[in-house]
Design a protein around this motif. Structure first.
Motif, PDB file in Angstrom:
ATOM      1  N   PHE A  35      48.086  11.230   3.504  1.00 48.14           N
ATOM      2  CA  PHE A  35      47.107  10.286   4.062  1.00 48.14           C
ATOM      3  C   PHE A  35      47.520   8.848   3.756  1.00 48.14           C
ATOM      4  O   PHE A  35      47.441   7.970   4.627  1.00 48.14           O
ATOM      5  N   PHE A  36      47.946   8.584   2.532  1.00 47.39           N
ATOM      6  CA  PHE A  36      48.379   7.235   2.173  1.00 47.39           C
ATOM      7  C   PHE A  36      49.578   6.803   3.020  1.00 47.39           C
ATOM      8  O   PHE A  36      49.698   5.628   3.372  1.00 47.39           O
ATOM      9  N   GLN A  37      50.462   7.741   3.332  1.00 50.92           N
ATOM     10  CA  GLN A  37      51.637   7.416   4.142  1.00 50.92           C
ATOM     11  C   GLN A  37      51.262   6.988   5.548  1.00 50.92           C
ATOM     12  O   GLN A  37      51.989   6.207   6.185  1.00 50.92           O
ATOM     13  N   GLU A  38      50.141   7.504   6.061  1.00 49.63           N
ATOM     14  CA  GLU A  38      49.742   7.218   7.430  1.00 49.63           C
ATOM     15  C   GLU A  38      49.020   5.881   7.582  1.00 49.63           C
ATOM     16  O   GLU A  38      48.741   5.454   8.704  1.00 49.63           O
ATOM     17  N   LEU A  39      48.695   5.223   6.481  1.00 48.07           N
ATOM     18  CA  LEU A  39      48.049   3.914   6.583  1.00 48.07           C
ATOM     19  C   LEU A  39      49.037   2.900   7.168  1.00 48.07           C
ATOM     20  O   LEU A  39      50.232   2.929   6.851  1.00 48.07           O
ATOM     21  N   PRO A  40      48.568   1.996   8.012  1.00 45.52           N
ATOM     22  CA  PRO A  40      49.479   1.024   8.648  1.00 45.52           C
ATOM     23  C   PRO A  40      50.210   0.183   7.608  1.00 45.52           C
ATOM     24  O   PRO A  40      49.575  -0.390   6.710  1.00 45.52           O
ATOM     25  N   PRO A  41      51.524   0.088   7.721  1.00 44.00           N
ATOM     26  CA  PRO A  41      52.269  -0.725   6.746  1.00 44.00           C
ATOM     27  C   PRO A  41      51.924  -2.208   6.825  1.00 44.00           C
ATOM     28  O   PRO A  41      52.126  -2.948   5.860  1.00 44.00           O
TER      29      PRO A  41
ATOM     30  N   ALA B 263      48.323  -7.911   2.715  1.00 43.22           N
ATOM     31  CA  ALA B 263      47.701  -8.046   1.403  1.00 43.22           C
ATOM     32  C   ALA B 263      48.637  -8.737   0.424  1.00 43.22           C
ATOM     33  O   ALA B 263      48.203  -9.566  -0.390  1.00 43.22           O
ATOM     34  N   LYS B 264      49.923  -8.413   0.484  1.00 46.89           N
ATOM     35  CA  LYS B 264      50.877  -9.046  -0.430  1.00 46.89           C
ATOM     36  C   LYS B 264      51.056 -10.528  -0.100  1.00 46.89           C
ATOM     37  O   LYS B 264      51.272 -11.348  -0.997  1.00 46.89           O
ATOM     38  N   ILE B 265      50.965 -10.871   1.182  1.00 47.91           N
ATOM     39  CA  ILE B 265      51.047 -12.289   1.555  1.00 47.91           C
ATOM     40  C   ILE B 265      49.865 -13.050   0.967  1.00 47.91           C
ATOM     41  O   ILE B 265      49.982 -14.213   0.545  1.00 47.91           O
TER      42      ILE B 265
ATOM     43  N   TRP C 164      43.176  -0.795  -5.049  1.00 46.50           N
ATOM     44  CA  TRP C 164      41.731  -0.844  -5.288  1.00 46.50           C
ATOM     45  C   TRP C 164      40.952  -1.467  -4.120  1.00 46.50           C
ATOM     46  O   TRP C 164      39.887  -0.983  -3.743  1.00 46.50           O
ATOM     47  N   ARG C 165      41.503  -2.531  -3.553  1.00 45.20           N
ATOM     48  CA  ARG C 165      40.754  -3.287  -2.543  1.00 45.20           C
ATOM     49  C   ARG C 165      41.037  -2.848  -1.111  1.00 45.20           C
ATOM     50  O   ARG C 165      40.197  -3.024  -0.224  1.00 45.20           O
ATOM     51  N   ILE C 166      42.217  -2.281  -0.865  1.00 41.87           N
ATOM     52  CA  ILE C 166      42.604  -1.953   0.516  1.00 41.87           C
ATOM     53  C   ILE C 166      42.679  -0.446   0.734  1.00 41.87           C
ATOM     54  O   ILE C 166      42.018   0.102   1.619  1.00 41.87           O
ATOM     55  N   VAL C 167      43.471   0.230  -0.105  1.00 42.22           N
ATOM     56  CA  VAL C 167      43.758   1.642   0.151  1.00 42.22           C
ATOM     57  C   VAL C 167      42.542   2.526  -0.110  1.00 42.22           C
ATOM     58  O   VAL C 167      42.169   3.356   0.733  1.00 42.22           O
ATOM     59  N   LEU C 168      41.905   2.381  -1.265  1.00 39.78           N
ATOM     60  CA  LEU C 168      40.781   3.254  -1.602  1.00 39.78           C
ATOM     61  C   LEU C 168      39.598   3.103  -0.646  1.00 39.78           C
ATOM     62  O   LEU C 168      39.009   4.116  -0.252  1.00 39.78           O
ATOM     63  N   PRO C 169      39.192   1.874  -0.253  1.00 38.52           N
ATOM     64  CA  PRO C 169      38.097   1.786   0.726  1.00 38.52           C
ATOM     65  C   PRO C 169      38.411   2.467   2.053  1.00 38.52           C
ATOM     66  O   PRO C 169      37.503   2.974   2.714  1.00 38.52           O
ATOM     67  N   LEU C 170      39.683   2.463   2.444  1.00 36.39           N
ATOM     68  CA  LEU C 170      40.066   3.133   3.684  1.00 36.39           C
ATOM     69  C   LEU C 170      40.211   4.641   3.513  1.00 36.39           C
ATOM     70  O   LEU C 170      40.369   5.364   4.501  1.00 36.39           O
ATOM     71  N   SER C 171      40.166   5.107   2.275  1.00 35.94           N
ATOM     72  CA  SER C 171      40.404   6.526   1.988  1.00 35.94           C
ATOM     73  C   SER C 171      39.121   7.284   1.669  1.00 35.94           C
ATOM     74  O   SER C 171      39.187   8.378   1.103  1.00 35.94           O
TER      75      SER C 171
END
Length: 293
Positions: free
Chosen positions: A162-168, A174-176, A186-193
């Motif tokens: 599932f994490f692999q399928e998130l848009p790169p 987020a890094k920018i 914490w702020r991007i991946v988990l809320p989408l999961s």
């Protein structure tokens, strides 16, 4: 918008489909309704009537026996503790291992993934696991019911996919904005999961709640028995002709048949109450992450 009309074949299919699902649903629900009704019935009625949905004589003797001491409430507390803490531990280790493994540029990723898959096919066995638990001084502790199964290899792979399928592009944006890896998780991946996490929260919680074999192996102190082991002990005592006051002198003589059904109800209802809160995520979460490798 033009109204769509179904052909005769489609209508017949819908009728048979609904009828089949209704029959299948009744086959799944009616036995549990019978168990609930039997838990409120007398032994005489259970013996006389093979199947019934409403008892003619309402009795609380089985539940009075189960809750006649504080041992049941203590075991419920143990089960709740193991379920809650165990599920948190499961999710923590599953997420923190699945997230880096979802990175295709992770050094040694394929080797680690192969080792994870290896554990799905081969295990150490009961005796080696017991020896490890003993050497770690976990016997007669609640940690022995939590730590040995801290990660499920199958669930780990699904979450990793599932994490692999998130848009790169999300990671790059987020890094920018200055997010580090922990902030990104914490702020991007988990809320989408939320769907996949809710699904495996339910899976892990049900596994901990229903687990009694580990407690039989690792827990000797009756005050640390979870609910499933305590209910098993009560059923055994209700069938025994010996001294039922061995657990507690305030125990009353139970109706043997109805107590078995009351035990099923007590052990099942609490975990069923959790499902409605996760239902909206369940169907979606089961499918997410299960397509790509």
């Amino acid at each position: 918008m033009a109204k769509q009309y179904k052909s005769a074949g489609e209508k017949v299919f819908d009728v048979f489909n609904y009828a089949f699902l209704a029959i299948f649903g009744l086959m799944a629900v009616l036995p549990f309704i019978f168990v609930i009704s039997g838990s409120f019935a007398t032994d005489a009625e259970i013996t006389k009537r093979a199947v019934f949905l409403i008892p003619t004589t309402f009795s609380l003797d089985a539940y009075k026996f189960i809750f006649s001491t504080d041992t049941i409430m203590r075991s419920i507390g143990v089960s709740i503790y193991v379920t809650v803490i165990g599920t948190i531990v499961n999710l923590f280790f599953t997420v923190t291992m699945a997230y880096p493994m979802a990175r295709r540029n992770l050094m040694g990723r394929n080797m680690i993934l192969n080792l994870v898959i290896f554990t799905m096919l081969f295990g150490g066995g009961m005796i080696p696991t017991y020896l490890v638990i003993r050497e770690l001084h976990l016997l007669d502790t609640l940690n022995s019911l939590i730590l040995p199964g801290a990660i499920s290899a199958f669930n780990l792979i699904i979450v990793k996919n599932f994490f692999q399928e998130l848009p790169p592009g999300l990671e790059e944006a987020a890094k920018i904005d200055g997010c580090n890896e922990l902030s990104l998780l914490w702020r991007i991946v988990l809320p989408l999961s939320k769907p996949v996490l809710a699904t495996f929260t339910l899976f892990y919680a049900v596994g901990h709640w229903n687990n009694f074999f580990s407690a039989l192996l690792y827990i000797n102190d009756p005050s640390k028995w979870p609910l499933q082991v305590m209910l098993r002990q009560i059923v055994m005592l209700s069938q025994s002709a010996g001294d039922l006051s061995s657990m507690d002198p305030t125990f009353v003589q139970p109706p043997e048949q109805s107590i078995k059904m009351a035990v099923i109800v007590v052990g099942t209802i609490p975990i069923l109450c959790v499902y409605p809160f996760l239902q909206k995520h369940f169907a979606k979460g089961v499918l997410l992450g299960s397509i790509k490798g």
